[in-house]
Design a protein around this motif. Structure first.
Motif, PDB file in Angstrom:
ATOM      1  N   ASP A 130       1.250  -1.387   0.066  1.00  0.00           N
ATOM      2  CA  ASP A 130       0.091  -0.217  -0.348  1.00  0.00           C
ATOM      3  C   ASP A 130       0.856   1.083   0.458  1.00  0.00           C
ATOM      4  O   ASP A 130       2.298   1.101   0.554  1.00  0.00           O
ATOM      5  CB  ASP A 130      -0.929   0.055   1.174  1.00  0.00           C
ATOM      6  N   GLY A 131       0.534   1.507  -0.792  1.00  0.00           N
ATOM      7  CA  GLY A 131       0.985   3.502  -0.796  1.00  0.00           C
ATOM      8  C   GLY A 131       0.611   5.154  -1.036  1.00  0.00           C
ATOM      9  O   GLY A 131       0.781   5.940  -1.394  1.00  0.00           O
ATOM     10  N   SER A 132      -0.218   4.359  -0.911  1.00  0.00           N
ATOM     11  CA  SER A 132      -1.336   5.581  -0.354  1.00  0.00           C
ATOM     12  C   SER A 132      -1.654   6.546   0.599  1.00  0.00           C
ATOM     13  O   SER A 132      -1.946   7.607   0.401  1.00  0.00           O
ATOM     14  CB  SER A 132      -2.943   5.382   0.167  1.00  0.00           C
ATOM     15  N   PHE A 133      -0.555   6.006   1.448  1.00  0.00           N
ATOM     16  CA  PHE A 133      -0.188   7.581   2.402  1.00  0.00           C
ATOM     17  C   PHE A 133       1.483   8.152   2.060  1.00  0.00           C
ATOM     18  O   PHE A 133       2.347   8.990   2.420  1.00  0.00           O
ATOM     19  CB  PHE A 133      -0.153   7.501   3.624  1.00  0.00           C
ATOM     20  N   GLY A 134       2.475   7.276   0.745  1.00  0.00           N
ATOM     21  CA  GLY A 134       3.242   7.662   0.270  1.00  0.00           C
ATOM     22  C   GLY A 134       4.785   7.281   0.924  1.00  0.00           C
ATOM     23  O   GLY A 134       5.621   7.677   1.020  1.00  0.00           O
ATOM     24  N   GLN A 135       3.751   5.595   1.859  1.00  0.00           N
ATOM     25  CA  GLN A 135       4.925   5.018   2.079  1.00  0.00           C
ATOM     26  C   GLN A 135       6.171   4.735   1.978  1.00  0.00           C
ATOM     27  O   GLN A 135       6.571   3.829   2.138  1.00  0.00           O
ATOM     28  CB  GLN A 135       4.217   4.018   3.470  1.00  0.00           C
ATOM     29  N   LEU A 136       5.792   3.469   0.280  1.00  0.00           N
ATOM     30  CA  LEU A 136       6.451   3.180  -0.219  1.00  0.00           C
ATOM     31  C   LEU A 136       7.870   4.243  -1.065  1.00  0.00           C
ATOM     32  O   LEU A 136       8.693   3.961  -0.805  1.00  0.00           O
ATOM     33  CB  LEU A 136       5.979   2.633  -1.723  1.00  0.00           C
ATOM     34  N   GLY A 137       7.975   5.643  -0.652  1.00  0.00           N
ATOM     35  CA  GLY A 137       8.698   6.663  -1.119  1.00  0.00           C
ATOM     36  C   GLY A 137       9.186   6.207  -2.616  1.00  0.00           C
ATOM     37  O   GLY A 137      10.757   7.204  -2.980  1.00  0.00           O
ATOM     38  N   HIS A 138       8.658   6.188  -3.039  1.00  0.00           N
ATOM     39  CA  HIS A 138       8.488   6.292  -5.490  1.00  0.00           C
ATOM     40  C   HIS A 138       8.172   7.566  -5.423  1.00  0.00           C
ATOM     41  O   HIS A 138       8.572   7.698  -6.667  1.00  0.00           O
ATOM     42  CB  HIS A 138       7.392   5.427  -5.924  1.00  0.00           C
ATOM     43  N   GLY A 139       7.876   9.326  -4.476  1.00  0.00           N
ATOM     44  CA  GLY A 139       7.179  10.052  -5.646  1.00  0.00           C
ATOM     45  C   GLY A 139       5.666  10.161  -5.232  1.00  0.00           C
ATOM     46  O   GLY A 139       5.384  11.152  -6.534  1.00  0.00           O
ATOM     47  N   ASP A 140       5.041   9.111  -4.843  1.00  0.00           N
ATOM     48  CA  ASP A 140       3.330   8.978  -5.741  1.00  0.00           C
ATOM     49  C   ASP A 140       2.911   8.521  -4.549  1.00  0.00           C
ATOM     50  O   ASP A 140       3.610   8.261  -3.502  1.00  0.00           O
ATOM     51  CB  ASP A 140       3.146   8.376  -6.857  1.00  0.00           C
ATOM     52  N   ASN A 141       1.653   8.208  -4.913  1.00  0.00           N
ATOM     53  CA  ASN A 141       0.975   7.434  -3.334  1.00  0.00           C
ATOM     54  C   ASN A 141       0.297   6.571  -4.348  1.00  0.00           C
ATOM     55  O   ASN A 141      -0.475   5.910  -3.755  1.00  0.00           O
ATOM     56  CB  ASN A 141      -0.217   7.997  -3.314  1.00  0.00           C
ATOM     57  N   ALA A 142       0.431   6.009  -5.284  1.00  0.00           N
ATOM     58  CA  ALA A 142       0.972   3.805  -6.066  1.00  0.00           C
ATOM     59  C   ALA A 142       1.455   3.610  -4.689  1.00  0.00           C
ATOM     60  O   ALA A 142       1.727   3.311  -4.572  1.00  0.00           O
ATOM     61  CB  ALA A 142       1.303   4.377  -7.366  1.00  0.00           C
TER      62      ALA A 142
END
Length: 392
Positions: A130-142
């Motif tokens: 889940d990247g909806s809060f930017g927690q993956l750090g890729h510059g988006d919320n994907a």
């Protein structure tokens, strides 16, 4: 190690092989038992007999195992792609290799509520889920179903990643400058990027306040973040534990103790000293030991309430503790004699005591195992479940 032609149910297992147990919440496959149900007693997992597990990371309802060969295996809930298997699945009942990382030797893993992080020996960090809060750090919320390299760190050397509820921390190796970064949800200050309220960031930002401090370990859980310095200080930031407000930059715990490890829950933290003593910080129910009403007149003065809220776990006098772990609302410790003790929230059997009752003080978990056979036992906690691994 077990011979390859033995079945998983045979009793004549090699006594020197590694043991892995799990217990607690299991309805999404996170226990690795191949059964979707909670377990109130420790369950021995036979499928690990041919793998040497060097570490585990337990999240909301998924688990990542790191082998001594640098391979990552994952199982449990996969609804956000956090298992890294290239697809969204409701759950995976058995350990499955994260094959997209086969070209790398993985040295560190972390599991958040619905996202995961992996670090290679070359210093790269990969995230998925889940990247909806930017927690993956890729510059988006994907969101991503396979681990993706975080480009911000490709020219740096990452040592560790720590995944919380909806945020992540990255610790750089041998870095004299900016060494800790945060990304994801920051509304409770858990990113440590400034004194201002930051809703979320999707590009890693430097955690403030560590100038001149060498950090050797980080932790994240819920809306909390923590770090341990080389000189034994513990720093916390994010959502305030009982007795103090949210901290938007790291705050050093006012203690003369020399700490070596910190473990975070949703409302509490455990800290282990170099002498093998365990202290508990924060919380307000389900086995938490602190009570601010007992600090007397001092509570009326502008003091750091965390100093009063840091309490030694009772009933352990004279017993050295070798490992600690914290779930959402439960705690686990290992003694120098290989005994596992648990306390706190027990609704799903995560205390391993055969029932679903809460416990307000440490109780010994019964394992069908000769404690003298293993050099050590390590413990790991997810939100409502627990793992124990022997380390030969």
């Amino acid at each position: 190690m077990e011979e390859p032609n033995k079945t998983e149910n045979e009793d004549d297992r090699d006594e020197s092989e590694q043991r892995v147990w799990s217990w607690g919440a299991g309805t999404e496959g996170q226990l690795g038992t191949k059964i979707l149900q909670d377990e109130h007693f420790p369950q021995l997992l036979h499928q690990f007999s041919l793998s040497s597990i060097s570490s585990l990371a337990c999240g909301g309802a998924h688990v990542i195992a790191l082998t001594s060969a640098g391979k990552a295996l994952s199982w449990g809930r996969g609804n956000s792609g956090q298992l890294g298997h290239g697809e969204v699945v409701s759950n995976t009942l058995y350990p499955k290799a994260v094959t997209s990382l086969d070209g790398y030797f993985i040295t560190h893993v972390s599991a958040g509520w619905s996202h995961s992080g992996f670090v290679s020996d070359t210093g790269f960090v990969f995230t998925c889920g889940d990247g909806s809060f930017g927690q993956l750090g890729h510059g988006d919320n994907a969101s991503h179903c396979s681990p993706v390299k975080v480009s911000c760190f490709v020219d740096l050397h990452v040592a560790q990643v720590a995944c919380g509820m909806r945020h992540s921390l990255v610790l750089l190796k041998d870095c004299s400058g900016n060494q800790v970064y945060g990304f994801g949800s920051g509304k409770r200050g858990q990113l440590g990027v400034s004194n201002d309220r930051v809703k979320s960031v999707n590009v890693p930002k430097v955690v403030s306040g560590f100038e001149g401090v060498e950090i050797v370990g980080t932790a994240a859980n819920g809306d909390h973040s923590a770090a341990v310095s080389v000189d034994g200080h513990v720093y916390t930031w994010g959502r305030g534990f009982k007795g103090f407000e949210d901290a938007h930059v790291p705050q050093c715990l006012n203690s003369s103790l020399n700490f070596t490890k910190v473990a975070l829950g949703w409302n509490h933290a455990l800290a282990m000293s170099g002498e093998g003593e365990v202290y508990m910080l924060g919380g307000n129910h389900l086995g938490v030991l602190s009570d601010l009403q007992n600090i007397g007149p001092a509570k009326h003065f502008p003091v750091d309430l965390r100093e009063f809220n840091l309490e030694k776990v009772p009933g352990l006098d004279g017993t050295k503790i070798t490992d600690i772990a914290a779930g959402a609302e439960h705690s686990v410790i290992v003694t120098e004699h290989g005994e596992i003790k648990t306390w706190g929230w027990g609704e799903h059997g995560q205390l391993g005591l055969g029932d679903t009752r809460d416990q307000t003080s440490p109780v010994t978990v019964s394992l069908d195992y000769d404690l003298n056979e293993a050099a050590s036992i390590r413990v790991f906690c997810g939100s409502g479940f627990t793992f124990a691994v022997t380390m030969p």
